[in-house]
Enzyme design. Structure first.
Site, PDB file in Angstrom:
ATOM      1  N   HIS A  27       9.433  -2.395  -1.238  1.00 16.12           N
ATOM      2  CA  HIS A  27       8.068  -2.852  -1.518  1.00 16.12           C
ATOM      3  C   HIS A  27       7.603  -2.331  -2.866  1.00 16.12           C
ATOM      4  CE1 HIS A  27       4.269  -4.651  -0.397  1.00 16.12           C
ATOM      5  NE2 HIS A  27       3.636  -3.538  -0.741  1.00 16.12           N
ATOM      6  N   HIS A  29       4.948  -3.389  -6.358  1.00 20.61           N
ATOM      7  CA  HIS A  29       4.112  -4.195  -7.249  1.00 20.61           C
ATOM      8  C   HIS A  29       4.342  -3.609  -8.643  1.00 20.61           C
ATOM      9  CE1 HIS A  29       2.128  -5.500  -3.577  1.00 20.61           C
ATOM     10  NE2 HIS A  29       1.727  -4.267  -3.318  1.00 20.61           N
ATOM     11  N   GLN A  32       1.659  -2.667 -11.383  1.00 15.60           N
ATOM     12  CA  GLN A  32       0.742  -1.548 -11.164  1.00 15.60           C
ATOM     13  C   GLN A  32       1.239  -0.244 -11.774  1.00 15.60           C
ATOM     14  OE1 GLN A  32      -0.363  -1.409  -6.996  1.00 15.60           O
ATOM     15  NE2 GLN A  32      -1.000  -3.555  -6.998  1.00 15.60           N
ATOM     16  N   ARG A  53      -8.865  -0.647  -5.615  1.00 14.25           N
ATOM     17  CA  ARG A  53      -8.510  -2.055  -5.789  1.00 14.25           C
ATOM     18  C   ARG A  53      -9.347  -2.708  -6.885  1.00 14.25           C
ATOM     19  NH1 ARG A  53      -9.093  -6.871  -1.321  1.00 14.25           N
ATOM     20  NH2 ARG A  53     -11.277  -6.556  -1.894  1.00 14.25           N
ATOM     21  N   TYR A  92       2.276 -11.053  -6.668  1.00 11.01           N
ATOM     22  CA  TYR A  92       1.140 -11.946  -6.462  1.00 11.01           C
ATOM     23  C   TYR A  92       0.355 -12.260  -7.726  1.00 11.01           C
ATOM     24  CZ  TYR A  92      -1.333  -7.422  -5.901  1.00 11.01           C
ATOM     25  OH  TYR A  92      -1.825  -6.150  -6.065  1.00 11.01           O
ATOM     26  N   HIS A 197       1.744  -7.183   4.265  1.00  9.03           N
ATOM     27  CA  HIS A 197       0.936  -5.976   4.421  1.00  9.03           C
ATOM     28  C   HIS A 197       0.225  -6.041   5.765  1.00  9.03           C
ATOM     29  CE1 HIS A 197       0.335  -6.003  -0.232  1.00  9.03           C
ATOM     30  NE2 HIS A 197       1.150  -5.005   0.059  1.00  9.03           N
ATOM     31  N   HIS A 234       3.505  -0.901   5.572  1.00  6.59           N
ATOM     32  CA  HIS A 234       2.531   0.154   5.868  1.00  6.59           C
ATOM     33  C   HIS A 234       2.399   0.366   7.380  1.00  6.59           C
ATOM     34  CE1 HIS A 234       1.641   0.318   1.668  1.00  6.59           C
ATOM     35  NE2 HIS A 234       1.070  -0.869   1.651  1.00  6.59           N
ATOM     36  N   ASP A 282       5.741   0.757  -3.867  1.00 10.86           N
ATOM     37  CA  ASP A 282       4.428   0.118  -3.796  1.00 10.86           C
ATOM     38  C   ASP A 282       3.714   0.093  -5.151  1.00 10.86           C
ATOM     39  OD1 ASP A 282       2.126  -1.069  -2.926  1.00 10.86           O
ATOM     40  OD2 ASP A 282       1.688   0.363  -1.345  1.00 10.86           O
TER      41      ASP A 282
END
Length: 407
Positions: A27, A29, A32, A53, A92, A197, A234, A282
């Protein structure tokens, strides 16, 4: 030496090293990574996942395809240096900053493919379906405009991603899809990896109960045919009964202990769970196999006030038990063959030492400096003596992107 078994030496063999299977990162992203260390300050109110967020959205709305490729390359380089050999990219950030699709609907995914190819990491693309801001089909927020697809546009995106890399399906979360959309995504996925998620935050659980009368994992198990190709990311806030259901389904639970700690999510109740798990980086605030495994074990120790929680009867070394479990679960989540086995890709991580259990224990719990010596992915020697071949050039590009985003 491979997993502690000596073989006849050949020219250019690594001396005095232990070869372990590369770890799947189930997992990530990658974009980030550009935020790492930049959200560690208190605002006016109580800080939590939702305030983090908002800051993440601020960065996401400013990044162009070149930025995405540069940041992903740096994240993938650091993953390889940290002992990961494959990554499932939960992707995404699809569209242009104004929310309109690029001429190539998979422009951003193609940049991830280019970054993975440059770094040498095995990539599983998980294009994310994101359509709503909350349970019950709530319209998306303006800040989410780069994420949004309907089922038709998502199907085109998914088809295009299949031309780039191994591809699965990723409904973002139960709050971001309707039940009808979720069933359509299950059909698109077929037997391919399907990641979601779920139950990461207490507010998510409360909102799901208000919407449906059921907790998120309970709702999912009752309404969707969850199976071994699923990864439930998670699953932090689950009951013992939900743990039993997840294990029985054959799905993998995707644990991201460093990010879950950084965001204040909570601690997964591992003692109630008898199924398979893997690890992911993540938000990529800190990237490394040892860091994730250490946080996994230490969070359990803090919550249960016990030691060596993750050790098993078959593997009494805590580090060995966690490593073996995460390799097996991670490979399943990526739809790959894991470990050092016939038919598996030659994804190998070399640690210094001559005793696998001791070397792993020191790697996870007792080493200040990185101890990954070398990494091969499909036979490509990506990391030598602890450094990736692109370490310096990638870092310069990455730093330039961060400076631009902060300007």
């Amino acid at each position: 030496m491979i997993s502690g078994v000596e073989e006849d030496a050949r020219p250019h063999d690594e001396a005095g090293a232990i070869a372990l299977p590369g770890m799947p990162n189930l997992h990530s992203h990658s974009f980030q990574r550009a935020l790492a260390g930049l959200t560690e300050h208190r605002g006016e109110g109580r800080e939590n996942f939702w305030t983090w967020r908002d800051l993440m959205y601020h960065f996401a709305l400013r990044m162009n395809p070149d930025d995405i490729e540069a940041v992903a390359t740096q994240a993938f380089v650091e993953m390889l240096e940290g002992g990961f050999s494959a990554v499932a990219e939960f992707h995404y950030l699809h569209h242009a900053p104004d929310g309109k699709p690029y001429d190539d609907i998979a422009e951003m995914a193609s940049r991830l493919g280019a970054a993975a190819a440059a770094a040498g990491i095995d990539l599983t693309l998980l294009p994310v379906f994101y359509a709503h801001a909350g349970f019950g089909g709530t319209p998306p927020a303006t800040a989410q405009r780069r994420f949004i697809n309907d089922i038709g546009s998502y199907a085109r995106l998914h088809e295009r991603c299949q031309q780039i890399a191994n591809t699965g399906v990723a409904p973002h979360s139960l709050r971001a899809v309707t039940p009808e959309e979720l069933h359509a995504l299950v059909t698109i996925a077929g037997a391919a990896p399907l990641h979601i998620h779920i139950a990461e935050q207490t507010a998510e659980v409360e909102d799901c109960v208000a919407w449906s009368g059921l907790r998120p994992v309970d709702w999912l198990m009752r309404h969707v045919p969850v199976a071994a190709n699923w990864c439930l990311v998670h699953a932090t806030h689950v009951t013992p009964a939900e743990c039993t259901g997840m294990a029985a389904s054959g799905a993998v639970v995707g644990l991201c202990p460093v990010t879950e700690a950084n965001l204040g999510d909570g601690i997964f109740p591992i003692r109630d769970f008898s199924g398979k798990y893997g690890i992911g980086s993540d938000s990529n605030v800190l990237i490394g196999v040892a860091e994730e495994l250490r946080m996994l074990e230490y969070s359990q120790r803090l919550g249960l006030r016990q030691r060596n929680v993750m050790a098993t009867a078959a593997a009494r070394s805590t580090a060995t038990a966690m490593f073996q479990g995460a390799v097996t679960g991670g490979a399943q989540a990526l739809g790959a063959i894991g470990g050092l086995a016939v038919g598996a890709p030659a994804n190998i991580v070399a640690l210094a030492g001559d005793d696998p259990d001791i070397a792993l224990a020191q790697f996870v719990f007792a080493t200040r400096a990185p101890v990954v010596k070398d990494v091969w992915v499909r036979g490509r020697h990506c990391v030598r003596d602890g450094r990736h071949e692109l370490a310096e050039s990638s870092r310069k590009r990455f730093d330039a992107v961060v400076r631009k985003l902060l300007a």
